[in-house]
Design a protein around this motif. Structure first.
Motif, PDB file in Angstrom:
ATOM      1  N   GLU A  61     -39.073   9.813 -34.166  1.00  0.00           N
ATOM      2  CA  GLU A  61     -37.774  10.145 -33.792  1.00  0.00           C
ATOM      3  C   GLU A  61     -37.247   9.251 -32.946  1.00  0.00           C
ATOM      4  O   GLU A  61     -36.897   9.422 -31.931  1.00  0.00           O
ATOM      5  N   PRO A  62     -37.084   7.873 -33.217  1.00  0.00           N
ATOM      6  CA  PRO A  62     -36.655   7.025 -32.224  1.00  0.00           C
ATOM      7  C   PRO A  62     -35.221   6.862 -32.127  1.00  0.00           C
ATOM      8  O   PRO A  62     -34.525   7.230 -33.116  1.00  0.00           O
ATOM      9  N   ASP A  63     -34.757   6.479 -31.122  1.00  0.00           N
ATOM     10  CA  ASP A  63     -33.166   6.020 -30.845  1.00  0.00           C
ATOM     11  C   ASP A  63     -32.886   4.571 -31.191  1.00  0.00           C
ATOM     12  O   ASP A  63     -31.827   4.359 -31.422  1.00  0.00           O
ATOM     13  N   MET A  79     -27.725   2.314 -28.576  1.00  0.00           N
ATOM     14  CA  MET A  79     -28.451   3.465 -28.660  1.00  0.00           C
ATOM     15  C   MET A  79     -27.739   4.632 -28.223  1.00  0.00           C
ATOM     16  O   MET A  79     -27.635   5.879 -28.638  1.00  0.00           O
ATOM     17  N   GLN A  80     -26.952   4.342 -26.852  1.00  0.00           N
ATOM     18  CA  GLN A  80     -26.339   5.567 -26.530  1.00  0.00           C
ATOM     19  C   GLN A  80     -25.130   5.974 -27.172  1.00  0.00           C
ATOM     20  O   GLN A  80     -24.854   6.995 -27.372  1.00  0.00           O
ATOM     21  N   ASP A 118     -29.126  -4.977 -23.221  1.00  0.00           N
ATOM     22  CA  ASP A 118     -28.262  -4.176 -22.607  1.00  0.00           C
ATOM     23  C   ASP A 118     -27.334  -3.835 -23.886  1.00  0.00           C
ATOM     24  O   ASP A 118     -27.003  -2.581 -23.957  1.00  0.00           O
ATOM     25  N   GLU A 119     -27.228  -4.584 -24.734  1.00  0.00           N
ATOM     26  CA  GLU A 119     -26.302  -4.437 -25.871  1.00  0.00           C
ATOM     27  C   GLU A 119     -26.925  -3.487 -26.726  1.00  0.00           C
ATOM     28  O   GLU A 119     -26.302  -2.546 -27.347  1.00  0.00           O
ATOM     29  N   PRO A 131     -30.227   2.467 -35.004  1.00  0.00           N
ATOM     30  CA  PRO A 131     -29.973   1.090 -34.330  1.00  0.00           C
ATOM     31  C   PRO A 131     -30.963   0.212 -34.760  1.00  0.00           C
ATOM     32  O   PRO A 131     -32.349   0.739 -34.430  1.00  0.00           O
ATOM     33  N   VAL A 132     -30.988  -0.992 -35.170  1.00  0.00           N
ATOM     34  CA  VAL A 132     -31.749  -2.304 -35.345  1.00  0.00           C
ATOM     35  C   VAL A 132     -31.565  -3.503 -34.596  1.00  0.00           C
ATOM     36  O   VAL A 132     -30.274  -3.795 -34.756  1.00  0.00           O
ATOM     37  N   PHE A 133     -32.655  -3.796 -33.859  1.00  0.00           N
ATOM     38  CA  PHE A 133     -32.456  -5.146 -33.243  1.00  0.00           C
ATOM     39  C   PHE A 133     -33.424  -6.029 -33.848  1.00  0.00           C
ATOM     40  O   PHE A 133     -34.683  -5.491 -33.552  1.00  0.00           O
TER      41      PHE A 133
END
Length: 358
Positions: free
Chosen positions: A212-214, A353-354, A347-348, A243-245
């Motif tokens: 259950e990742p953000d 994620m927010q 931070d981005e 979201p993926v980074f």
């Protein structure tokens, strides 16, 4: 202890061995950083490579127990002009030679690293053999030519975690795919309150989502991205779900997941002062690099755009999806070694994620 480095083009360099004795082979690459040799030695992305440091004096501040980027060194060899045997720094616990000996890494000092670097720049990275036990030039050159190329080796499996583990935080939950992750990626996420679930590279999309990742983080790592084809297939299933980074190898894997192509650079980018331009804002960042492959901009689909470019050679340094919360960079925003100019990208990722949690 005498030692020699032979390249597949027939060039041989004789010098003084330090660290451990023996023989090793790998792709010979150079790093232009003036400092940060400890982080270079413990960066898993150097697995399979013999690293040449272009700065002439290495080891002058020793090795400490706080700046490791992995549990051990994965380099196949370490080549310097001069290895300092008497470091001076209040944090130093070992000198360079002692650390290499404990890690089983062969060192070579006393050669003209400027000439070696120029050869690699002009002719590209090459296979090489580093030895303290065989000093016959013809024999070493033949061994270098017979050694396998970097592509085709299971280097990610050699450096990544075999079992999932959790680094607790009190904020968002991030699943970090470990392809050879540097510790500072985890530190950067932890400092922002994230709980980091580190998973092996062959983790499936369903397994990753079960935590259950953000957000999903794709780490750096060694070797050719096409050798990690299974990860590209997994990431393709995750795009649009969370979201993926991606960072470095993670960036290249994401490029493959988008349907793009990657290619090998002539001699790669390895150093701590590469200028990268954000094409949207026009701002230039000084960044840390360690990679030998790049994403082909022309191969990317229309829904993905190039967000950053390298000002030295114009290669792709970042990309973003136009509609989905997915982005990546080729360089290292977590640095270590290097500047922290690009740490704002974490931070981005937090802001992304927010937004997606709402």
């Amino acid at each position: 202890m005498r030692a020699a480095l032979a390249l597949e083009d027939g060039t041989v360099y004789f010098g003084t061995g330090f660290g451990t004795a023996g023989e090793s082979w790998g792709e010979v690459v150079f790093n232009t950083g003036m400092t940060g040799y400890q982080e270079v030695l413990t960066d898993p992305s150097y697995c399979g490579q013999i690293v040449v440091m272009t700065y002439p004096l290495i080891g002058n501040y020793g090795i400490n127990d706080a700046d490791f980027e992995a549990r051990r060194s994965f380099v196949r060899g370490f080549v310097v002009r001069e290895a300092c045997s008497a470091p001076s720094n209040w944090r130093a616990k070992w000198d360079l030679a002692t650390y290499l000996r404990e890690q089983g890494v062969i060192g070579l000092a006393g050669i003209d690293t400027r000439a070696l670097t120029r050869r690699l720049r002009e002719h590209g990275t090459m296979r090489g053999v580093l030895s303290t036990v065989d000093l016959d030039a013809a024999s070493l050159v033949e061994k270098a030519r017979r050694s396998p190329p970097l592509t085709g080796q299971a280097l990610v499996d050699a450096v990544a975690t075999r079992e999932p583990y959790v680094v607790p935080g009190n904020g968002y939950r991030v699943v970090l795919f470990d392809f050879g992750a540097k510790e500072n990626i985890i530190r950067c996420l932890n400092r922002r309150g994230c709980t980091v679930v580190v998973v092996p590279p062959r983790t499936t999309a369903a397994q990753a989502l079960s935590y259950e990742p953000d957000g999903i983080m794709l780490s750096n790592g060694p070797g050719d991205p096409v050798d990690v084809f299974y990860a590209a297939e997994t990431v393709r299933e995750l795009i649009g779900r969370v979201p993926v980074f991606g960072i470095c190898l993670g960036h290249q894997i994401l490029g493959l997941a988008f349907g793009g192509r990657t290619y090998k650079l002539k001699f790669g980018h390895r150093g701590v002062n590469h200028p990268v331009k954000d094409v949207v804002t026009g701002r230039v960042y000084i960044t840390s690099h360690n990679h030998g492959f790049a994403v082909d901009a022309a191969s990317l689909p229309q829904e993905v755009y190039v967000s950053h470019v390298n000002l030295n050679d114009g290669t792709v340094e970042g990309m973003r999806h136009r509609h989905l919360p997915v982005f990546s960079v080729q360089y290292h925003p977590e640095a270590s070694p290097g500047t922290n100019d690009a740490e704002y990208l974490f931070d981005e990722f937090m802001a992304m994620m927010q937004r997606e949690r709402r």
